[in-house]
Design a protein around this motif. Structure first.
Motif, PDB file in Angstrom:
ATOM      1  N   MET A  55      -3.953  -5.881   6.011  1.00  0.00           N
ATOM      2  CA  MET A  55      -2.906  -5.041   5.441  1.00  0.00           C
ATOM      3  C   MET A  55      -2.213  -5.718   4.267  1.00  0.00           C
ATOM      4  SD  MET A  55      -3.306  -2.346   7.161  1.00  0.00           S
ATOM      5  CE  MET A  55      -2.029  -1.458   6.278  1.00  0.00           C
ATOM      6  N   THR A  56      -2.002  -7.033   4.340  1.00  0.00           N
ATOM      7  CA  THR A  56      -1.328  -7.729   3.244  1.00  0.00           C
ATOM      8  C   THR A  56      -2.213  -7.816   2.008  1.00  0.00           C
ATOM      9  OG1 THR A  56      -2.072  -9.898   4.079  1.00  0.00           O
ATOM     10  CG2 THR A  56       0.099  -9.126   4.784  1.00  0.00           C
ATOM     11  N   GLU A  57      -3.523  -7.737   2.200  1.00  0.00           N
ATOM     12  CA  GLU A  57      -4.441  -7.834   1.063  1.00  0.00           C
ATOM     13  C   GLU A  57      -4.644  -6.499   0.357  1.00  0.00           C
ATOM     14  OE1 GLU A  57      -7.966  -9.539   2.700  1.00  0.00           O
ATOM     15  OE2 GLU A  57      -7.229 -11.607   2.515  1.00  0.00           O
ATOM     16  N   THR A  58      -4.086  -5.419   0.908  1.00  0.00           N
ATOM     17  CA  THR A  58      -4.167  -4.119   0.249  1.00  0.00           C
ATOM     18  C   THR A  58      -2.895  -3.857  -0.551  1.00  0.00           C
ATOM     19  OG1 THR A  58      -3.181  -2.954   2.131  1.00  0.00           O
ATOM     20  CG2 THR A  58      -5.574  -3.224   2.130  1.00  0.00           C
ATOM     21  N   SER A  59      -3.000  -3.034  -1.548  1.00  0.00           N
ATOM     22  CA  SER A  59      -1.853  -2.720  -2.397  1.00  0.00           C
ATOM     23  C   SER A  59      -1.350  -1.321  -2.072  1.00  0.00           C
ATOM     24  CB  SER A  59      -2.247  -2.822  -3.875  1.00  0.00           C
ATOM     25  OG  SER A  59      -1.144  -2.527  -4.708  1.00  0.00           O
ATOM     26  N   LEU A  60      -0.519  -1.222  -1.044  1.00  0.00           N
ATOM     27  CA  LEU A  60      -0.020   0.082  -0.622  1.00  0.00           C
ATOM     28  C   LEU A  60       0.853   0.726  -1.691  1.00  0.00           C
ATOM     29  CD1 LEU A  60       0.929  -0.573   3.119  1.00  0.00           C
ATOM     30  CD2 LEU A  60      -1.158   0.429   2.196  1.00  0.00           C
ATOM     31  N   ARG A  61       1.666  -0.077  -2.361  1.00  0.00           N
ATOM     32  CA  ARG A  61       2.593   0.468  -3.353  1.00  0.00           C
ATOM     33  C   ARG A  61       1.838   1.118  -4.516  1.00  0.00           C
ATOM     34  NH1 ARG A  61       7.992  -0.713  -4.601  1.00  0.00           N
ATOM     35  NH2 ARG A  61       8.028  -2.358  -3.028  1.00  0.00           N
ATOM     36  N   ASP A  62       0.728   0.498  -4.952  1.00  0.00           N
ATOM     37  CA  ASP A  62      -0.003   1.007  -6.120  1.00  0.00           C
ATOM     38  C   ASP A  62      -0.884   2.202  -5.789  1.00  0.00           C
ATOM     39  OD1 ASP A  62       1.148  -0.971  -7.633  1.00  0.00           O
ATOM     40  OD2 ASP A  62      -0.543  -2.363  -7.426  1.00  0.00           O
ATOM     41  N   MET A 130      -5.810   5.502   4.192  1.00  0.00           N
ATOM     42  CA  MET A 130      -6.360   6.057   5.422  1.00  0.00           C
ATOM     43  C   MET A 130      -5.965   5.204   6.617  1.00  0.00           C
ATOM     44  SD  MET A 130      -9.165   5.333   7.604  1.00  0.00           S
ATOM     45  CE  MET A 130     -10.559   4.753   6.649  1.00  0.00           C
ATOM     46  N   MET A 131      -5.987   3.877   6.444  1.00  0.00           N
ATOM     47  CA  MET A 131      -5.615   2.977   7.530  1.00  0.00           C
ATOM     48  C   MET A 131      -4.140   3.107   7.882  1.00  0.00           C
ATOM     49  SD  MET A 131      -7.823  -0.440   6.512  1.00  0.00           S
ATOM     50  CE  MET A 131      -7.081  -1.405   7.830  1.00  0.00           C
ATOM     51  N   VAL A 132      -3.294   3.284   6.878  1.00  0.00           N
ATOM     52  CA  VAL A 132      -1.864   3.458   7.139  1.00  0.00           C
ATOM     53  C   VAL A 132      -1.619   4.708   7.979  1.00  0.00           C
ATOM     54  CG1 VAL A 132       0.373   3.975   6.069  1.00  0.00           C
ATOM     55  CG2 VAL A 132      -1.083   2.193   5.107  1.00  0.00           C
ATOM     56  N   GLY A 133      -2.362   5.772   7.691  1.00  0.00           N
ATOM     57  CA  GLY A 133      -2.183   7.023   8.414  1.00  0.00           C
ATOM     58  C   GLY A 133      -2.801   7.032   9.791  1.00  0.00           C
ATOM     59  N   SER A 134      -3.807   6.183  10.017  1.00  0.00           N
ATOM     60  CA  SER A 134      -4.556   6.271  11.273  1.00  0.00           C
ATOM     61  C   SER A 134      -4.400   5.058  12.192  1.00  0.00           C
ATOM     62  CB  SER A 134      -6.047   6.471  10.971  1.00  0.00           C
ATOM     63  OG  SER A 134      -6.564   5.380  10.227  1.00  0.00           O
ATOM     64  N   VAL A 135      -4.499   3.845  11.646  1.00  0.00           N
ATOM     65  CA  VAL A 135      -4.575   2.655  12.497  1.00  0.00           C
ATOM     66  C   VAL A 135      -3.340   2.454  13.373  1.00  0.00           C
ATOM     67  CG1 VAL A 135      -4.794   0.135  12.513  1.00  0.00           C
ATOM     68  CG2 VAL A 135      -6.265   1.514  11.020  1.00  0.00           C
ATOM     69  N   ILE A 178       0.132  -4.792  12.488  1.00  0.00           N
ATOM     70  CA  ILE A 178      -0.114  -3.762  11.477  1.00  0.00           C
ATOM     71  C   ILE A 178       1.177  -3.412  10.751  1.00  0.00           C
ATOM     72  CG2 ILE A 178      -0.777  -1.350  11.143  1.00  0.00           C
ATOM     73  CD1 ILE A 178      -2.730  -1.730  13.480  1.00  0.00           C
ATOM     74  N   LEU A 179       2.247  -3.207  11.510  1.00  0.00           N
ATOM     75  CA  LEU A 179       3.524  -2.828  10.905  1.00  0.00           C
ATOM     76  C   LEU A 179       4.062  -3.945  10.008  1.00  0.00           C
ATOM     77  CD1 LEU A 179       5.213  -1.049  13.943  1.00  0.00           C
ATOM     78  CD2 LEU A 179       4.088  -0.001  11.971  1.00  0.00           C
ATOM     79  N   LEU A 180       3.960  -5.182  10.460  1.00  0.00           N
ATOM     80  CA  LEU A 180       4.418  -6.318   9.646  1.00  0.00           C
ATOM     81  C   LEU A 180       3.552  -6.459   8.395  1.00  0.00           C
ATOM     82  CD1 LEU A 180       5.164  -8.975  12.430  1.00  0.00           C
ATOM     83  CD2 LEU A 180       6.837  -7.769  11.001  1.00  0.00           C
ATOM     84  N   SER A 185       2.840  -5.886   2.578  1.00  0.00           N
ATOM     85  CA  SER A 185       2.111  -5.309   1.458  1.00  0.00           C
ATOM     86  C   SER A 185       3.036  -4.487   0.570  1.00  0.00           C
ATOM     87  CB  SER A 185       0.964  -4.443   1.977  1.00  0.00           C
ATOM     88  OG  SER A 185       0.322  -3.760   0.916  1.00  0.00           O
ATOM     89  N   TRP A 186       3.874  -3.654   1.183  1.00  0.00           N
ATOM     90  CA  TRP A 186       4.753  -2.773   0.412  1.00  0.00           C
ATOM     91  C   TRP A 186       5.744  -3.571  -0.437  1.00  0.00           C
ATOM     92  CZ3 TRP A 186       4.517   2.214  -0.725  1.00  0.00           C
ATOM     93  CH2 TRP A 186       5.633   2.810  -1.317  1.00  0.00           C
ATOM     94  N   PHE A 187       6.308  -4.648   0.138  1.00  0.00           N
ATOM     95  CA  PHE A 187       7.295  -5.455  -0.588  1.00  0.00           C
ATOM     96  C   PHE A 187       6.649  -6.608  -1.356  1.00  0.00           C
ATOM     97  CE2 PHE A 187       9.854  -3.517   2.826  1.00  0.00           C
ATOM     98  CZ  PHE A 187      10.818  -2.896   2.043  1.00  0.00           C
TER      99      PHE A 187
END
Length: 316
Positions: A55-62, A130-135, A178-180, A185-187
């Motif tokens: 999760m930290t390696e993905t760019s959720l914000r972008d 997709m992972m944010v919505g499902s995992v 996952i939440l952490l 990732s977001w911040f």
């Protein structure tokens, strides 16, 4: 044919590591005590670290799309609830329900999702959404179902079971990771290089250990006794869910990477994380491990079918 060979190359290594665990158990190198300790270690340490790192390696914000995340969440809820209702109606052995439901809706999106979408499009930017919505929901429903359908369910009141399920959800190490990871990732939180590498080493252990344990705990004789529920949940996982939700997504206008991500979410093999959780929460470990093995083997053919069909209609 290219799609077929890609699917085989994506799933065969997973099956081979499971087979290695099975052989090592049969020749006495691994034993029941090792499997038990390793499952606990995976559940509390390696799998949470792996998911946090991913999760930290993905760019959720972008790459964030609220509509697509919501759609993935709705599909996950409908899948889990629908299979749960069906299992309660048709499964005579209540002990199987938790493992059956989890094996039916929970997919190996972290392992296969990025690889499949990237292989088709050269980019996997939609997979994190997709992972944010499902995992997170995968794990919430897993804890809820395994708790309410667990061995202590009938010994406790509804209130006690709901309280226990709530406690298990908020303390579940996989869900917390996952939440952490999403927050980091977001911040855009960055860690010192030595810490990143250390977490990477621990994360790299997660899947091989989980797969070896699946093979080592696989009981051929016992699994044959549960061949009917295994085949049923495999058919639901690989054919029914994609067959139901892909046309709906097409009708809603999804195409390309977004549709491919939904295909992975619904049609990829049952994740080995589900087996680890079932073993650690009193579920049917034999059914869980059998479902992982069967969906992994057969997904090479089912995913090829869905990819071929979608490409034939110009959808992906």
């Amino acid at each position: 044919m290219e799609s077929f060979f890609y699917s085989v190359n994506a799933t065969a290594p997973v099956f081979l590591v499971i087979l290695l665990g099975y052989i090592l158990r049969r020749i006495g190198i691994l034993d029941e005590h090792f499997v038990s300790v390793c499952n606990r270690f995976n559940f509390k340490i390696t799998l949470p670290v792996m998911l946090f790192v991913q999760m930290t390696e993905t760019s959720l914000r972008d790459n964030f799309s609220g509509g697509f995340v919501l759609l993935c969440a709705v599909i996950t809820v409908l899948s889990a609830v629908g299979i749960w209702i069906g299992a309660r109606i048709f499964l005579k052995d209540r002990h199987m329900v938790g493992a059956f439901v989890q094996a039916g809706y929970r997919s190996s999106v972290a392992v296969l999702g990025m690889a499949l979408v990237t292989n088709i499009y050269g980019s996997g930017a939609v997979v994190p959404m997709m992972m944010v919505g499902s995992v997170p929901l995968f794990n919430v429903f897993a804890v809820l179902i395994l708790t309410l359908e667990g061995p202590t369910h009938e010994e406790s009141s509804l209130k006690e079971n709901l309280l226990k399920a709530g406690k298990d959800i908020v303390t579940n190490p996989i869900l917390l990771a996952i939440l952490l990871g999403m927050a980091a990732s977001w911040f855009e939180i960055r860690f010192p290089l030595m810490l990143e590498r250390g977490m990477g080493y621990v994360a790299d252990m997660a899947m091989p250990q989980a797969l070896v344990c699946i093979g080592a705990s696989f009981q051929g004789t016992e699994a044959l006794k549960k061949i009917k529920p295994t085949l049923a949940v495999t058919f639901i996982k690989l054919m029914v869910l994609p067959g139901v939700f892909l046309p709906i997504c097409v009708a809603l206008g999804l195409r390309g990477e977004y549709l491919a991500a939904v295909l992975v979410m619904q049609g990829s093999p049952t994740t080995s994380t589900g087996y680890v959780m079932a073993e650690n929460m009193g579920g049917d470990g034999v059914l869980a491990s059998s479902a992982v093995v069967s969906t992994t083997v057969l997904s090479a053919f089912s995913l090829t079918f869905w990819v071929f069909l979608s490409r034939s209609f110009g959808l992906i």
